[in-house]
Design a protein around this motif. Structure first.
Motif, PDB file in Angstrom:
ATOM      1  N   ARG A   1     -16.021   0.627   3.582  1.00 37.82           N
ATOM      2  CA  ARG A   1     -16.675  -0.248   4.546  1.00 37.82           C
ATOM      3  C   ARG A   1     -15.684  -0.839   5.550  1.00 37.82           C
ATOM      4  NH1 ARG A   1     -20.643   1.856   2.581  1.00 37.82           N
ATOM      5  NH2 ARG A   1     -22.294   0.816   1.385  1.00 37.82           N
ATOM      6  N   TYR A   2     -14.389  -0.797   5.230  1.00 33.57           N
ATOM      7  CA  TYR A   2     -13.421  -1.436   6.124  1.00 33.57           C
ATOM      8  C   TYR A   2     -12.127  -0.658   6.279  1.00 33.57           C
ATOM      9  CZ  TYR A   2     -12.034  -3.186   1.505  1.00 33.57           C
ATOM     10  OH  TYR A   2     -11.691  -3.279   0.175  1.00 33.57           O
ATOM     11  N   GLU A   3     -11.719   0.153   5.305  1.00 32.88           N
ATOM     12  CA  GLU A   3     -10.453   0.886   5.402  1.00 32.88           C
ATOM     13  C   GLU A   3     -10.687   2.283   5.951  1.00 32.88           C
ATOM     14  OE1 GLU A   3      -8.365   1.182   1.746  1.00 32.88           O
ATOM     15  OE2 GLU A   3      -7.914  -0.960   1.602  1.00 32.88           O
TER      16      GLU A   3
ATOM     17  N   VAL B   1     -10.307  -8.533   6.889  1.00 37.41           N
ATOM     18  CA  VAL B   1      -9.629  -7.597   5.994  1.00 37.41           C
ATOM     19  C   VAL B   1      -8.865  -6.585   6.842  1.00 37.41           C
ATOM     20  CG1 VAL B   1     -11.258  -7.839   4.087  1.00 37.41           C
ATOM     21  CG2 VAL B   1     -11.699  -6.148   5.870  1.00 37.41           C
ATOM     22  N   ALA B   2      -7.876  -5.942   6.235  1.00 39.70           N
ATOM     23  CA  ALA B   2      -7.114  -4.917   6.942  1.00 39.70           C
ATOM     24  C   ALA B   2      -7.993  -3.697   7.176  1.00 39.70           C
ATOM     25  CB  ALA B   2      -5.875  -4.540   6.136  1.00 39.70           C
ATOM     26  N   ASN B   3      -7.885  -3.103   8.378  1.00 42.47           N
ATOM     27  CA  ASN B   3      -8.751  -1.975   8.723  1.00 42.47           C
ATOM     28  C   ASN B   3      -8.209  -0.632   8.238  1.00 42.47           C
ATOM     29  OD1 ASN B   3      -6.676  -1.394  10.482  1.00 42.47           O
ATOM     30  ND2 ASN B   3      -7.842  -1.815  12.349  1.00 42.47           N
TER      31      ASN B   3
ATOM     32  N   GLY C   1       0.830  -1.189   0.000  1.00 43.19           N
ATOM     33  CA  GLY C   1       0.000   0.000   0.000  1.00 43.19           C
ATOM     34  C   GLY C   1       0.869   1.245   0.000  1.00 43.19           C
ATOM     35  N   TRP C   2       0.353   2.316  -0.559  1.00 44.88           N
ATOM     36  CA  TRP C   2       1.118   3.554  -0.647  1.00 44.88           C
ATOM     37  C   TRP C   2       0.151   4.722  -0.757  1.00 44.88           C
ATOM     38  CZ3 TRP C   2       0.580  -0.130  -4.363  1.00 44.88           C
ATOM     39  CH2 TRP C   2      -0.012   0.249  -5.563  1.00 44.88           C
ATOM     40  N   THR C   3       0.679   5.931  -0.735  1.00 43.39           N
ATOM     41  CA  THR C   3      -0.128   7.140  -0.869  1.00 43.39           C
ATOM     42  C   THR C   3       0.224   7.846  -2.161  1.00 43.39           C
ATOM     43  OG1 THR C   3      -0.260   7.415   1.532  1.00 43.39           O
ATOM     44  CG2 THR C   3      -0.728   9.357   0.178  1.00 43.39           C
ATOM     45  N   GLU C   4      -0.791   8.218  -2.915  1.00 49.03           N
ATOM     46  CA  GLU C   4      -0.587   8.982  -4.146  1.00 49.03           C
ATOM     47  C   GLU C   4      -1.132  10.392  -3.973  1.00 49.03           C
ATOM     48  OE1 GLU C   4      -1.944   7.083  -7.655  1.00 49.03           O
ATOM     49  OE2 GLU C   4      -0.677   5.305  -7.368  1.00 49.03           O
ATOM     50  N   HIS C   5      -0.523  11.332  -4.672  1.00 43.17           N
ATOM     51  CA  HIS C   5      -0.936  12.729  -4.606  1.00 43.17           C
ATOM     52  C   HIS C   5      -1.565  13.095  -5.949  1.00 43.17           C
ATOM     53  CE1 HIS C   5       1.219  13.399  -0.798  1.00 43.17           C
ATOM     54  NE2 HIS C   5       2.064  12.506  -1.276  1.00 43.17           N
ATOM     55  N   ARG C   6      -2.842  13.404  -5.929  1.00 47.59           N
ATOM     56  CA  ARG C   6      -3.592  13.727  -7.142  1.00 47.59           C
ATOM     57  C   ARG C   6      -4.396  15.007  -6.929  1.00 47.59           C
ATOM     58  NH1 ARG C   6      -4.357   9.521 -11.174  1.00 47.59           N
ATOM     59  NH2 ARG C   6      -2.502   8.229 -10.976  1.00 47.59           N
ATOM     60  N   ASP C   7      -4.155  16.004  -7.759  1.00 48.57           N
ATOM     61  CA  ASP C   7      -4.937  17.241  -7.713  1.00 48.57           C
ATOM     62  C   ASP C   7      -4.989  17.830  -6.308  1.00 48.57           C
ATOM     63  OD1 ASP C   7      -5.546  16.857 -10.448  1.00 48.57           O
ATOM     64  OD2 ASP C   7      -7.236  15.558  -9.907  1.00 48.57           O
ATOM     65  N   GLY C   8      -3.847  17.779  -5.623  1.00 48.73           N
ATOM     66  CA  GLY C   8      -3.766  18.332  -4.288  1.00 48.73           C
ATOM     67  C   GLY C   8      -4.309  17.433  -3.195  1.00 48.73           C
ATOM     68  N   ALA C   9      -4.777  16.238  -3.555  1.00 50.83           N
ATOM     69  CA  ALA C   9      -5.335  15.313  -2.568  1.00 50.83           C
ATOM     70  C   ALA C   9      -4.374  14.157  -2.315  1.00 50.83           C
ATOM     71  CB  ALA C   9      -6.669  14.773  -3.055  1.00 50.83           C
ATOM     72  N   GLU C  10      -4.378  13.658  -1.087  1.00 51.03           N
ATOM     73  CA  GLU C  10      -3.626  12.445  -0.745  1.00 51.03           C
ATOM     74  C   GLU C  10      -4.583  11.269  -0.799  1.00 51.03           C
ATOM     75  OE1 GLU C  10      -1.627  12.743   2.977  1.00 51.03           O
ATOM     76  OE2 GLU C  10      -0.072  14.089   2.194  1.00 51.03           O
ATOM     77  N   LEU C  11      -4.275  10.288  -1.652  1.00 45.59           N
ATOM     78  CA  LEU C  11      -5.158   9.154  -1.876  1.00 45.59           C
ATOM     79  C   LEU C  11      -4.452   7.859  -1.510  1.00 45.59           C
ATOM     80  CD1 LEU C  11      -6.569  10.191  -5.369  1.00 45.59           C
ATOM     81  CD2 LEU C  11      -7.599  10.612  -3.132  1.00 45.59           C
ATOM     82  N   ALA C  12      -5.070   7.100  -0.624  1.00 48.71           N
ATOM     83  CA  ALA C  12      -4.536   5.785  -0.281  1.00 48.71           C
ATOM     84  C   ALA C  12      -4.763   4.834  -1.443  1.00 48.71           C
ATOM     85  CB  ALA C  12      -5.211   5.254   0.977  1.00 48.71           C
ATOM     86  N   MET C  13      -3.737   4.075  -1.806  1.00 43.54           N
ATOM     87  CA  MET C  13      -3.825   3.183  -2.964  1.00 43.54           C
ATOM     88  C   MET C  13      -3.145   1.862  -2.647  1.00 43.54           C
ATOM     89  SD  MET C  13      -5.193   3.109  -5.895  1.00 43.54           S
ATOM     90  CE  MET C  13      -5.231   1.777  -7.107  1.00 43.54           C
ATOM     91  N   ASN C  14      -3.652   0.790  -3.245  1.00 39.12           N
ATOM     92  CA  ASN C  14      -3.003  -0.518  -3.125  1.00 39.12           C
ATOM     93  C   ASN C  14      -3.340  -1.352  -4.348  1.00 39.12           C
ATOM     94  OD1 ASN C  14      -5.580  -1.850  -2.570  1.00 39.12           O
ATOM     95  ND2 ASN C  14      -5.440  -0.955  -0.517  1.00 39.12           N
ATOM     96  N   ARG C  15      -2.938  -2.629  -4.301  1.00 43.93           N
ATOM     97  CA  ARG C  15      -3.097  -3.503  -5.462  1.00 43.93           C
ATOM     98  C   ARG C  15      -4.440  -4.219  -5.495  1.00 43.93           C
ATOM     99  NH1 ARG C  15       1.880  -5.461  -7.660  1.00 43.93           N
ATOM    100  NH2 ARG C  15       0.505  -6.839  -8.827  1.00 43.93           N
ATOM    101  N   GLY C  16      -5.353  -3.849  -4.609  1.00 44.53           N
ATOM    102  CA  GLY C  16      -6.664  -4.471  -4.644  1.00 44.53           C
ATOM    103  C   GLY C  16      -6.999  -5.249  -3.398  1.00 44.53           C
ATOM    104  N   PHE C  17      -8.216  -5.757  -3.374  1.00 49.34           N
ATOM    105  CA  PHE C  17      -8.792  -6.426  -2.207  1.00 49.34           C
ATOM    106  C   PHE C  17      -8.049  -7.723  -1.892  1.00 49.34           C
ATOM    107  CE2 PHE C  17     -11.820  -9.165  -0.086  1.00 49.34           C
ATOM    108  CZ  PHE C  17     -12.484  -8.314   0.786  1.00 49.34           C
ATOM    109  N   HIS C  18      -7.798  -7.963  -0.605  1.00 49.13           N
ATOM    110  CA  HIS C  18      -7.190  -9.219  -0.157  1.00 49.13           C
ATOM    111  C   HIS C  18      -7.923  -9.720   1.090  1.00 49.13           C
ATOM    112  CE1 HIS C  18      -3.911  -7.968  -2.809  1.00 49.13           C
ATOM    113  NE2 HIS C  18      -3.507  -9.220  -2.782  1.00 49.13           N
ATOM    114  N   ALA C  19      -8.261 -10.998   1.069  1.00 55.84           N
ATOM    115  CA  ALA C  19      -8.987 -11.621   2.175  1.00 55.84           C
ATOM    116  C   ALA C  19      -8.019 -12.410   3.051  1.00 55.84           C
ATOM    117  CB  ALA C  19     -10.073 -12.546   1.630  1.00 55.84           C
ATOM    118  N   PHE C  20      -8.054 -12.143   4.341  1.00 59.41           N
ATOM    119  CA  PHE C  20      -7.198 -12.835   5.306  1.00 59.41           C
ATOM    120  C   PHE C  20      -8.052 -13.899   5.999  1.00 59.41           C
ATOM    121  CE2 PHE C  20      -5.221  -8.886   4.372  1.00 59.41           C
ATOM    122  CZ  PHE C  20      -3.865  -9.046   4.574  1.00 59.41           C
ATOM    123  N   PHE C  21      -8.063 -15.094   5.416  1.00 57.97           N
ATOM    124  CA  PHE C  21      -8.874 -16.173   5.958  1.00 57.97           C
ATOM    125  C   PHE C  21      -8.309 -16.652   7.289  1.00 57.97           C
ATOM    126  CE2 PHE C  21     -10.353 -16.249   1.610  1.00 57.97           C
ATOM    127  CZ  PHE C  21     -11.678 -16.638   1.724  1.00 57.97           C
TER     128      PHE C  21
END
Length: 507
Positions: free
Chosen positions: A361-363, A233-235, A65-85
């Motif tokens: 719903r979770y992050e 899932v990660a919170n 996971g990482w943070t991207e800067h777009r149009d003055g906003a900080e956006l949390a980003m990652n590679r997609g949903f992962h389930a921790f069974f």
């Protein structure tokens, strides 16, 4: 850890730490995904000096996971949903290093599945005890009727309920998952809705996936474990919830973490010492090396390191394949989705869309953005995509399933297209590289690496990482780490007997 029949694989006995050794071993772990983090943890906890070298600017690999800067906003980003069974014992043990209570994970109450005809399946409220969990799921599914049970070829289907590892690969690795399911007369609609979800978890179409891999998945999640099918899932974004705390844990134990440092070559001298050379020309000296890389990264390093291993082993590395590309399309919308939308929805028959998640719903980052802007954060996932994939196609399916999004404006959008997941095609199991290698002091880890245990996906990465550490620790007479898996064979003696008879008849 509620399944009393889970299988514990004890670590080899040995010294508790390096203090009694003539010198402190040095290991370079190449790759900072789950496998590399597990290996670094297992080594550092025994006092080994570790350099953890990662090409990206963040840890976690495909779960980064990482943070991207777009149009003055900080956006949390990652590679997609992962389930921790709950049956991901070794991955969860890794995370317990930073919080024994695993408070960084939160449960998802349900993850419904919906097909193109609007039929829905749910995992909520299923019994946890095999085989009643799978039977209840089938009988309450709108795609599976009672008469379908009578038409299934029970003898041919027995391997699904009597999986043993690695025996299941000798039985079924030669056939693809689609052919196997058709051969046992599994109903087509249920096949698409239920089993296709498992196969596409490997980012592959059922016709490209080994039936043995599908059967192992069925064993892990249904008939081999009583941990249940509801996952956590990660919170928060993965870097915040998982990897930044684990990085601090490792650094407190002397691990030196090098981000943004791709490795080009690994060489070994006649005395067995290793030199690791980065793309920028920096060098690390080590007594041993863990290569915890994705398929392309591993091939690149081995191709650039002609002195490592032997020719048959290097050929096995070259033969590794990656699955077709997958796409993550994260949308920040200016209006909310309905309150009753689940955190995760699996889809079938909605090409090219495979699932929808609602990170708010979770992050915590998604929830905070939604509160500030009165909107929603929605993520679309498309697996095994064709070359003509477009965001419009996936968005059209989103609008069909969640009509309230049709009129929403897109405040931000980030599309990731990646092709770095291993492909487990029929007939490839026997030639996959294992944790150990012909090169003394060199071990492999990652979800592409063969290990003869019932593990998959993120759990395979964690398990091979700890196994790689254990192999090196044993070479220095240091104590290994315990591993835990679901049972290594099916729980029912009757079904195992049927499977054995079917296997004998085929031979």
């Amino acid at each position: 850890m509620t399944d009393r029949r889970r299988h514990v694989h004890p670590g080899a006995p040995g010294l508790p730490g390096c203090g009694s050794l003539p010198s402190r071993p040095r290991v370079t772990v190449v790759g900072g995904g789950i496998a590399g983090l597990a290996a670094a943890t297992g080594l550092a906890e025994r006092g080994v000096a570790v350099d953890l070298v990662e090409a990206q600017g963040y840890l976690g690999g495909r779960v980064g996971g990482w943070t991207e800067h777009r149009d003055g906003a900080e956006l949390a980003m990652n590679r997609g949903f992962h389930a921790f069974f709950r049956q991901y014992y070794n991955l969860r043990a890794l995370l317990r290093r930073v919080d024994p209570q695993l408070r960084m994970l939160v449960p998802v109450d349900d993850y419904p599945l919906i097909d193109g005809a609007g039929r829905r399946d749910s995992f909520r409220g299923l019994p946890r005890t095999p085989p009643w969990n799978a039977l209840a799921f089938a009988l309450r599914s709108p795609t599976f009727r009672l008469g379908d049970l009578a038409r299934i070829d029970a003898r041919a289907a027995a391997p699904l309920a009597a999986v043993s590892v690695p025996g299941i690969y000798r039985r079924l690795d030669h056939v693809d998952a689609d052919t196997f399911l058709k051969g046992i007369n599994f109903p087509e609609s249920a096949r698409h809705l239920a089993f296709e979800v498992f196969s596409r978890s490997f980012f592959a179409e059922p016709a490209q996936l080994s039936a043995a891999e599908l059967a192992t998945m069925f064993h892990i999640y249904f008939l081999g474990s009583s941990e249940g099918l509801i996952f956590d899932v990660a919170n928060a974004n993965f870097n915040v919830a998982l990897w930044d705390p684990l990085r601090q844990y490792l650094q407190d134990r002397g691990v030196r973490v090098h981000l943004g440092t791709p490795v080009r070559q690994v060489t070994a001298d006649k005395a067995g010492a290793f030199r690791i050379v980065t793309e920028s020309g920096d060098r690390f000296e080590a007594d041993a090396v863990v290569l915890a890389l994705d398929v392309d990264g591993l091939r690149r390093v081995i191709d650039a390191s002609p002195g490592l291993g032997d020719d048959p082993w290097r050929t096995r590395i070259r033969q590794l394949r990656t699955a077709p590309p997958f796409v993550v399309d994260r949308l920040w919308l200016d209006r909310p989705v309905h309150r009753d939308r689940p955190a995760f929805l699996g889809t079938s028959g909605h090409q090219p869309l495979d699932n929808i998640s609602v990170p708010e719903r979770y992050e915590q980052e998604g929830a905070a953005w939604a509160r500030r802007h009165g909107g929603s954060v929605v993520e679309l996932h498309s697996y095994a995509t064709a070359s003509d994939w477009s965001p419009r196609q996936a968005a059209a399916q989103l609008h069909q399933l969640y009509p309230e999004t049709a009129g929403a404006g897109v405040v931000h959008e980030r599309v990731l297209v990646r092709s770095d997941c291993p492909l487990f095609a029929p007939g490839t199991y026997a030639r996959r590289p294992t944790v150990t290698t012909p090169q003394p002091g060199l071990v492999l880890a990652g979800d592409a690496i063969r290990i003869d245990l019932p593990v998959a996906l993120m759990e395979r990465a964690a398990t091979t990482g700890f196994s790689a550490a254990n192999h090196l620790l044993q070479s220095w007479r240091l104590a290994g780490h315990e591993l835990c898996t679901v049972p290594t064979r099916g729980r029912s003696a009757l079904l195992r007997s049927l499977a054995e008879r079917h296997g004998a008849r085929r031979q």
